[in-house]
Design an enzyme around this catalytic site. Structure first.
Site, PDB file in Angstrom:
ATOM      1  N   ASN A 240      -9.111   2.198  -8.390  1.00  0.00           N
ATOM      2  CA  ASN A 240      -9.467   3.355  -7.515  1.00  0.00           C
ATOM      3  C   ASN A 240      -8.803   4.648  -8.382  1.00  0.00           C
ATOM      4  OD1 ASN A 240      -6.751   2.471  -7.359  1.00  0.00           O
ATOM      5  ND2 ASN A 240      -6.573   3.420  -5.163  1.00  0.00           N
TER       6      ASN A 240
ATOM      7  N   GLY B 245      -2.088  -3.030  -7.036  1.00  0.00           N
ATOM      8  CA  GLY B 245      -3.368  -3.695  -6.450  1.00  0.00           C
ATOM      9  C   GLY B 245      -2.997  -4.148  -4.975  1.00  0.00           C
ATOM     10  N   SER B 246      -3.630  -5.244  -4.732  1.00  0.00           N
ATOM     11  CA  SER B 246      -3.439  -5.795  -3.426  1.00  0.00           C
ATOM     12  C   SER B 246      -2.467  -6.633  -3.279  1.00  0.00           C
ATOM     13  CB  SER B 246      -4.779  -6.697  -3.158  1.00  0.00           C
ATOM     14  OG  SER B 246      -4.560  -7.939  -3.801  1.00  0.00           O
ATOM     15  N   THR B 247      -1.811  -6.684  -1.925  1.00  0.00           N
ATOM     16  CA  THR B 247      -0.711  -7.694  -1.586  1.00  0.00           C
ATOM     17  C   THR B 247      -0.907  -8.965  -1.951  1.00  0.00           C
ATOM     18  OG1 THR B 247       0.069  -5.934   0.128  1.00  0.00           O
ATOM     19  CG2 THR B 247       0.895  -8.334   0.179  1.00  0.00           C
TER      20      THR B 247
ATOM     21  N   GLY C 180      -0.496  -9.622  -5.365  1.00  0.00           N
ATOM     22  CA  GLY C 180       1.156  -9.338  -5.940  1.00  0.00           C
ATOM     23  C   GLY C 180       1.926 -10.425  -5.704  1.00  0.00           C
TER      24      GLY C 180
ATOM     25  N   GLU D  86       3.123  -2.200  -6.903  1.00  0.00           N
ATOM     26  CA  GLU D  86       2.778  -1.100  -5.845  1.00  0.00           C
ATOM     27  C   GLU D  86       1.487  -1.546  -5.206  1.00  0.00           C
ATOM     28  OE1 GLU D  86       0.505   1.353  -3.992  1.00  0.00           O
ATOM     29  OE2 GLU D  86       0.074   2.295  -5.832  1.00  0.00           O
TER      30      GLU D  86
ATOM     31  N   CYS E  32      -4.354   3.632  -1.533  1.00  0.00           N
ATOM     32  CA  CYS E  32      -3.250   3.107  -0.987  1.00  0.00           C
ATOM     33  C   CYS E  32      -2.564   3.933  -0.130  1.00  0.00           C
ATOM     34  CB  CYS E  32      -2.271   2.188  -1.810  1.00  0.00           C
ATOM     35  SG  CYS E  32      -2.944   1.003  -2.757  1.00  0.00           S
TER      36      CYS E  32
ATOM     37  N   GLU F 212       7.464   3.894  -8.924  1.00  0.00           N
ATOM     38  CA  GLU F 212       7.057   4.672 -10.091  1.00  0.00           C
ATOM     39  C   GLU F 212       7.166   6.106 -10.007  1.00  0.00           C
ATOM     40  OE1 GLU F 212       3.494   2.035 -11.883  1.00  0.00           O
ATOM     41  OE2 GLU F 212       3.221   2.837  -9.656  1.00  0.00           O
TER      42      GLU F 212
END
Length: 449
Positions: A129, A204-206, A209, A226, A259, A430
């Protein structure tokens, strides 16, 4: 791998589908660079290199913006802004590279020293994104601390990251910055599992992750994640309704592929209908179309598969939205801004991260109910509060389980402040000076006297 322009459906180019062997080669190069010139460089040398790379981004800003526009589908004006911001990220960490990170403490019989030392090779896995911006969120502090990096860009949007690597030639020593394109299942998984990588930073996506955490545990490497978000924007009756209802781009910026998107608006009952009417009218003014057109607010979604995913959420909601909710005609992956009311807080559309231009507006009657609704999610990344009552703003901000908040604004990501989430929105931070600590080891030394 084929790279498609999401606004036209036209093939832009193809890139290599990197293998585990390619990852291993890149990690070995990064390790040699870390053990050699870069790992032993003085802070002022890293400062100069990052400043020179920032200048290279500015010199090639229009090319990079056009590339991001074509690859991701961003409106060109937004892409230009992102390239400028990416250069500022490099400048910021260039300045911090020369700031001492250790300290000296007087102890009984001697001195205590703490040193901050680089980790080594860092694996950076970036999303589709905001490809270039989020790459530099990770890369700039990593390099500022003296680490080297292997970057795995998103398979749909690798083009600006590849161009960044080209621009870095001659600025950074060979092996400091490495890019391997490929799928998450092969190249990404190999990077996470590689024993030579000391840290993985992933956005990215949970679901992905969780997989990364499990794999990284096998080699006990550091992990920063994140992940997803389902951010709430709380609008109290005393808020500036015109400003609050005018914040539609807090949901629809980047076509909702963010996000931090405020995909849940929670509005006090006494102003609910007024707010909804204003919000819908402001949404109707948004222009969906050609990213290259100067008046475009929303470009396409990133890929046809992603548009199908977004539309699936809308169809399963089981009720008609106030506006939007249908796939737009044409070759591109366009989707209109979509507004729902009349859903419950525990419904799929109000709970799951849709990652598209879809918002739910729910009502509350009390401050306690607003907080409960805001916290009724697995996520906790971002959010907003709209109120003229400063005491309430601080009270509610403290009660919300989320990592970044804004009051009377939708801007919660700032270069100078740490950014990250609670709960299943991830771990670690971050941005801000804290990012340098996240790319370093702490060593303590006792010096007897």
């Amino acid at each position: 791998m084929e790279i498609i322009n999401p606004a036209t459906g036209v093939l832009l180019t193809t890139v290599a589908a990197g293998s585990a062997a390619d990852i291993d080669s890149a990690v070995q190069k990064a390790q040699r660079a870390f053990e050699g010139e870069w790992g032993h460089s003085a802070p002022r040398e890293r400062t100069a290199a990052l400043q020179t790379l920032a200048a290279a981004l500015r010199d090639n800003a229009e090319e990079l913006a056009q590339l991001e526009c074509a690859n991701v589908g961003k409106p060109l004006g937004s892409a230009r802004g992102e390239i400028g911001y990416a250069a500022r990220v490099l400048d910021y960490y260039a300045g911090l590279a020369s700031v001492a990170r250790g300290e000296t403490v007087g102890l009984s019989g001697g001195l205590g020293l703490t040193l901050r030392e680089p980790l080594g090779v860092c694996g950076l896995i970036v999303p589709w994104n905001f490809p270039l911006v989020i790459t530099l969120w990770k890369l700039a502090p990593a390099l500022a601390m003296g680490n080297t990096a292997v970057i795995k860009p998103a398979e749909w949007t690798p083009l600006t990251v590849l161009r960044l690597a080209e621009l870095a030639k001659g600025i950074l020593p060979e092996g400091v910055l490495n890019v391997v394109t490929g799928t998450g299942a092969e190249a990404g998984a190999a990077l996470v599992a590689h024993p030579g990588v000391r840290k993985i930073s992933f956005t990215g996506s949970t679901a992905t992750g969780r997989t990364i955490m499990a794999s990284a545990a096998q080699t006990v490497k550091r992990v920063a994640l994140e992940l997803g978000g389902k951010s709430a924007s709380l609008v109290f009756a005393d808020a500036d309704l015109e400003k609050a209802a005018g914040s539609v781009m807090s949901v629809f910026d980047n076509t909702g592929q963010d996000c931090c998107a405020r995909s849940r608006y929670l509005v006090e009952k006494s102003v609910f209908h007024d707010f909804v009417e204003r919000f819908v009218e402001n949404t109707k003014k948004l222009i969906v179309g050609d990213p290259l057109a100067g008046n475009t607010d929303l470009g396409p979604l990133v890929a046809a598969a992603h548009r199908e995913r977004v539309h699936g959420f809308v169809e399963r909601a089981g009720i008609k939205p106030l506006i939007g909710g249908t796939k737009l005609d044409g070759p591109g992956c366009f989707y209109p801004p979509t507004v729902f009311t009349g859903v419950t807080s525990d419904s799929e559309i109000a709970q799951q991260e849709i990652f598209g231009p879809v918002v739910t507006i729910l009502l509350f009657e009390t401050e306690a109910e607003a907080i409960a609704l805001a916290n009724n999610t697995l996520y906790g990344l971002s959010g907003s509060l709209w109120t003229q009552d400063a005491a309430r703003a601080m009270r509610v901000a403290r009660a919300m389980r989320t990592g970044a908040l804004s009051v009377n604004s939708s801007s919660s990501v700032h270069l100078e402040l740490p950014f990250g989430g609670y709960g299943q929105s991830g771990l670690g931070r971050e941005l801000g000076p804290q990012a340098l600590d996240a790319y370093s080891e702490v060593k303590s030394i006792y010096w007897a006297q």
